[in-house]
Design a protein around this motif. Sequence first.
Motif, PDB file in Angstrom:
ATOM      1  N   UNK A   1       1.083  -1.257   0.253  1.00 16.96           N
ATOM      2  CA  UNK A   1      -0.101   0.135  -0.209  1.00 16.96           C
ATOM      3  C   UNK A   1       0.787   1.348   0.040  1.00 16.96           C
ATOM      4  N   UNK A   2       0.339   2.235  -0.903  1.00 20.71           N
ATOM      5  CA  UNK A   2       1.042   3.493  -0.838  1.00 20.71           C
ATOM      6  C   UNK A   2       0.046   4.429  -0.622  1.00 20.71           C
TER       7      UNK A   2
ATOM      8  N   UNK B   1      -1.284  -0.979  -4.229  1.00 24.00           N
ATOM      9  CA  UNK B   1      -2.588  -0.316  -3.824  1.00 24.00           C
ATOM     10  C   UNK B   1      -2.254   1.039  -3.612  1.00 24.00           C
ATOM     11  N   UNK B   2      -2.539   1.855  -4.659  1.00 22.99           N
ATOM     12  CA  UNK B   2      -2.369   3.106  -4.723  1.00 22.99           C
ATOM     13  C   UNK B   2      -3.418   4.026  -4.001  1.00 22.99           C
ATOM     14  N   UNK B   3      -3.316   4.798  -3.015  1.00 24.73           N
ATOM     15  CA  UNK B   3      -4.222   5.257  -2.330  1.00 24.73           C
ATOM     16  C   UNK B   3      -3.967   6.627  -1.404  1.00 24.73           C
ATOM     17  N   UNK B   4      -3.855   7.486  -2.211  1.00 20.56           N
ATOM     18  CA  UNK B   4      -3.765   8.926  -1.980  1.00 20.56           C
ATOM     19  C   UNK B   4      -4.505   9.977  -2.585  1.00 20.56           C
TER      20      UNK B   4
ATOM     21  N   UNK C   1      -5.561  -8.072  -1.145  1.00 21.45           N
ATOM     22  CA  UNK C   1      -5.335  -6.501  -1.169  1.00 21.45           C
ATOM     23  C   UNK C   1      -5.203  -5.933   0.147  1.00 21.45           C
ATOM     24  N   UNK C   2      -6.217  -6.037   0.818  1.00 22.75           N
ATOM     25  CA  UNK C   2      -6.301  -5.609   2.162  1.00 22.75           C
ATOM     26  C   UNK C   2      -5.203  -6.591   2.942  1.00 22.75           C
TER      27      UNK C   2
END
Length: 399
Positions: A84-85, A114-117, A347-348
């Motif tokens: 995760x990012x 996982x791109x999360x921003x 993923x999680x």
Amino acid sequence: MTVRARRARTLAAVVAGAALAAVCAALPASAHTPPPVPAHRSAALYTPPANAQAGPQIADLLKQGQVRDAAGVAAMVRTPQAVWYTGGTPDQVRASVDSTVTAANRRHQLPVLAVYDIPGRDCSQYSAGGAADTAAYQAWIDAIRAGIGGRPAAIILEPDSLALLPSDCGQDDAQGSRTADRYAQIRYAVHALEPLSRTKVYLDAGHSGWHSVNDIVPRLVAGGIDEASGYFLNVSNYRSDDELAWYGTLVSSCLAYVAGGGAAADCPNQWWPQDDARAWLIANVHTAPAAMKHFVTDTSRNGQGPWTPPAGVYSDPQDWCNPPGRGLGARPTLDTGNPLQDARFWIKIPGESDGQCTRGTAGPADPERGYQDPAAGAWFPQQALELVHQAVPPLLPTR
């Protein structure tokens, strides 16, 4: 990722590895010999360093003589999972992505990123945060692109970004400009990442218990699905594999129908009788599966399916938030047997908390558990053991 964070994750990996070695030495040979694992399940997908608190839990279980539980947690964290990012400066994220992709490439494995921003992430709730504005987000995405280069990667682009728009949580203005910005931000990321020669980008389509097919398809179209490889389902949730496969079939079919000039409102959704839906698809969708948009699913915690809260007990049951009695799901694989499903991923990160769940009560304790849950993303030892114990299929050989 900072140098300090990288050192912490490296230390965690060393601790987990040492603990696993001790576990294997302590178990009888018949117990610690794992069942055969097809190459596509382990060799093809990248396993990142474990959460920093997984190793100490494994070591503590060994001290208590709970060898099988220690082996289970160790096996869980050694299963391929996403990286995760969730922030950092462009320079930091570029270096961290490069490090991950380099490590995976050396092993000839595919990393799942996982791109999360996204700005306004998670409607400013449990996983609040994200880039300050569109310009900052674009610079951050450009850094992700630079870190990947021409090497293989699967991109899980912004969980909850399309299924949970600013307009869904009362954070938009009268003109809908924040929702319009959200679509533009996702399209920018698709434009930046999908053209990389060995990268596949998947967009957020929520899950089968959330939006109807008729609602999620226009969101995917507005987010640029036409230029992406496909979409993802069930991130951090618990819907069953069969339910997700049917929902994915309906979403992909509706996307094909819309691409041919049809209206999403006409498509069958997941609540239609399946025989009626199949008849509609046969009559209206003639695109070959290879030419349709594909999907991937998160099976990290769906082995027991979704939790059904007790009726009438909670004003907000939060069935997605650390539900009790769940289990690890099917192991990650690139061989799903479904022509529309590219992969099952974890993923999680199983064992990491969804947040401090109060289920509509005054809190701070989670009333289903009787104690306060860890903050979102923190290691949750009790839940880690639940997931191991209730895994379907079992994580360890049966006794």
